[in-house]
Design an enzyme around this catalytic site. Structure first.
Site, mmCIF file in Angstrom:
data_model
loop_
_atom_site.group_PDB
_atom_site.id
_atom_site.type_symbol
_atom_site.label_atom_id
_atom_site.label_comp_id
_atom_site.label_asym_id
_atom_site.label_seq_id
_atom_site.Cartn_x
_atom_site.Cartn_y
_atom_site.Cartn_z
ATOM 1 N N ASN A 9 -41.777 18.073 22.101
ATOM 2 C CA ASN A 9 -43.213 18.310 22.025
ATOM 3 C C ASN A 9 -43.522 19.812 21.943
ATOM 4 O O ASN A 9 -43.359 20.554 22.912
ATOM 5 C CB ASN A 9 -43.834 17.685 23.289
ATOM 6 C CG ASN A 9 -45.336 17.774 23.309
ATOM 7 O OD1 ASN A 9 -45.915 18.755 22.877
ATOM 8 N ND2 ASN A 9 -45.972 16.740 23.838
ATOM 9 N N GLU A 36 -34.984 8.394 27.507
ATOM 10 C CA GLU A 36 -35.654 8.332 28.810
ATOM 11 C C GLU A 36 -35.517 6.929 29.345
ATOM 12 O O GLU A 36 -36.057 5.994 28.767
ATOM 13 C CB GLU A 36 -37.146 8.646 28.659
ATOM 14 C CG GLU A 36 -37.444 10.110 28.535
ATOM 15 C CD GLU A 36 -38.944 10.389 28.470
ATOM 16 O OE1 GLU A 36 -39.735 9.581 29.002
ATOM 17 O OE2 GLU A 36 -39.312 11.408 27.877
ATOM 18 N N ASP A 65 -41.168 15.853 32.314
ATOM 19 C CA ASP A 65 -41.745 14.563 31.987
ATOM 20 C C ASP A 65 -43.121 14.507 32.634
ATOM 21 O O ASP A 65 -43.254 14.788 33.820
ATOM 22 C CB ASP A 65 -40.837 13.474 32.581
ATOM 23 C CG ASP A 65 -40.938 12.187 31.791
ATOM 24 O OD1 ASP A 65 -41.535 12.210 30.696
ATOM 25 O OD2 ASP A 65 -40.428 11.169 32.264
ATOM 26 N N SER A 66 -44.140 14.155 31.846
ATOM 27 C CA SER A 66 -45.465 14.075 32.461
ATOM 28 C C SER A 66 -46.123 12.744 32.196
ATOM 29 O O SER A 66 -45.730 12.009 31.289
ATOM 30 C CB SER A 66 -46.423 15.172 31.999
ATOM 31 O OG SER A 66 -45.908 15.926 30.978
ATOM 32 N N GLY A 141 -52.114 15.781 22.995
ATOM 33 C CA GLY A 141 -52.053 14.545 23.780
ATOM 34 C C GLY A 141 -53.404 14.116 24.333
ATOM 35 O O GLY A 141 -54.409 14.029 23.616
ATOM 36 N N ARG A 166 -48.429 20.971 34.601
ATOM 37 C CA ARG A 166 -47.207 21.589 34.062
ATOM 38 C C ARG A 166 -47.008 22.977 34.660
ATOM 39 O O ARG A 166 -45.924 23.352 35.045
ATOM 40 C CB ARG A 166 -47.328 21.663 32.529
ATOM 41 C CG ARG A 166 -46.134 22.305 31.836
ATOM 42 C CD ARG A 166 -46.077 21.952 30.374
ATOM 43 N NE ARG A 166 -46.058 20.509 30.195
ATOM 44 C CZ ARG A 166 -47.101 19.779 29.807
ATOM 45 N NH1 ARG A 166 -48.237 20.349 29.474
ATOM 46 N NH2 ARG A 166 -46.999 18.477 29.720
HETATM 47 P P1 ITT Z 1 -40.764 15.138 25.534
HETATM 48 O O1 ITT Z 1 -39.872 15.255 24.348
HETATM 49 O O2 ITT Z 1 -40.807 16.430 26.333
HETATM 50 O O3 ITT Z 1 -40.501 13.940 26.414
HETATM 51 P P2 ITT Z 1 -43.334 13.849 25.108
HETATM 52 O O4 ITT Z 1 -44.513 14.201 24.260
HETATM 53 O O5 ITT Z 1 -42.719 12.500 24.944
HETATM 54 O O6 ITT Z 1 -42.258 15.010 24.921
HETATM 55 P P3 ITT Z 1 -43.950 13.179 27.895
HETATM 56 O O7 ITT Z 1 -43.168 11.942 27.797
HETATM 57 O O8 ITT Z 1 -43.737 14.051 29.077
HETATM 58 O O9 ITT Z 1 -43.729 14.103 26.596
HETATM 59 O O10 ITT Z 1 -45.495 12.968 27.778
HETATM 60 C C1 ITT Z 1 -46.104 11.735 27.958
HETATM 61 C C2 ITT Z 1 -47.386 11.686 27.190
HETATM 62 O O11 ITT Z 1 -48.381 12.394 27.888
HETATM 63 C C3 ITT Z 1 -47.320 12.273 25.778
HETATM 64 O O12 ITT Z 1 -48.038 11.426 24.903
HETATM 65 C C4 ITT Z 1 -48.006 13.605 25.896
HETATM 66 O O13 ITT Z 1 -48.712 13.925 24.718
HETATM 67 C C5 ITT Z 1 -48.970 13.367 27.057
HETATM 68 N N1 ITT Z 1 -49.098 14.604 27.813
HETATM 69 C C6 ITT Z 1 -48.143 15.214 28.536
HETATM 70 N N2 ITT Z 1 -48.606 16.372 29.042
HETATM 71 C C7 ITT Z 1 -49.880 16.498 28.619
HETATM 72 C C8 ITT Z 1 -50.870 17.486 28.768
HETATM 73 O O14 ITT Z 1 -50.654 18.600 29.418
HETATM 74 N N3 ITT Z 1 -52.043 17.277 28.184
HETATM 75 C C9 ITT Z 1 -52.295 16.162 27.484
HETATM 76 N N4 ITT Z 1 -51.415 15.192 27.267
HETATM 77 C C10 ITT Z 1 -50.208 15.351 27.838
#
Ligand code: ITT
Length: 180
Positions: A9, A36, A65-66, A141, A166
């Site tokens: 991302n 994951e 991971d969020s 996101g 984050r």
């Molecule tokens: P990784 O490769 O780092 O896993 P990812 O986009 O899959 O990238 P996550 O699984 O951590 O990342 O994120 C889960 C979802 O939450 C994903 O759709 C992100 O766009 C969203 N997300 C994570 N952090 C966010 C933020 O700060 N603001 C808005 N959306 C967020």
């Protein structure tokens, strides 16, 4: 000092690189989608992902991971935030929240750092609300529907980094590795 961040991302990478500057830490990027494991516990997922990845990466690294946890939806989408974003997206969450008065939600971030021997985790949380409509064009996101003190993260731009989940998790990591 350099440390590598593994993420697919770009939005996340940009935010974290900016946070490193304050600590004199250069954040390298391995742009990669990694496996994951599924589960209900974000910390456990992050830890297991880092352990799996450590078999392929020969230097210290971290991943993050969020998830977005909506109170009225009993914590949904939580650990499934990525899948839910790709499928129903912000429109879908807003539809699920139609007519719902309690808009409370939070973002949780878990950083998992592989130091070459073991994994250490750091967490960060920010409380806010699901907006009534999408607002703002910055960030990524769920940012357009996550409201913090009246503005969505997508309306804030850089300022998001002062309050975000984050930021809290990554700063714990950076202060751990820089000794500051
Ligand atoms: P990784 O490769 O780092 O896993 P990812 O986009 O899959 O990238 P996550 O699984 O951590 O990342 O994120 C889960 C979802 O939450 C994903 O759709 C992100 O766009 C969203 N997300 C994570 N952090 C966010 C933020 O700060 N603001 C808005 N959306 C967020």
């Amino acid at each position: 000092m350099e440390v590598i961040f593994v993420t697919s991302n770009e939005g996340k990478y940009r935010e974290v690189r900016a946070m490193g500057e304050k600590y004199g830490i250069e954040v390298g990027w391995i742009r990669k989608e990694y496996l994951e494991p599924q589960g209900n516990d974000l910390e456990e997922i992050a830890r297991m992902s880092a352990e799996l990845l450590s078999k392929d990466i020969n230097s210290p690294f971290f991943l993050e991971d969020s998830g977005l946890f909506v109170k009225a939806l009993n914590g949904f989408p939580g650990p499934y935030s990525s899948y839910v974003f790709k499928t129903i997206g912000n429109d879908g969450i807003l539809k699920l929240m139609e007519g719902v008065e309690d808009r409370s939600a939070y973002f949780l971030a878990v950083v998992a750092y592989w130091d070459g021997e073991k994994v250490r985790t750091f967490t960060g949380k920010v409380e806010g609300k699901i907006s009534r409509e999408m607002r703002g064009d910055k960030g990524f996101g769920y940012d357009p529907i996550f409201e913090y003190e009246g503005r969505t993260f997508a309306e804030m731009g850089e300022e998001k980094n002062e309050y975000s989940h984050r930021r809290k998790a990554v700063e714990k990591l950076f202060s751990y590795i820089s000794g500051r």
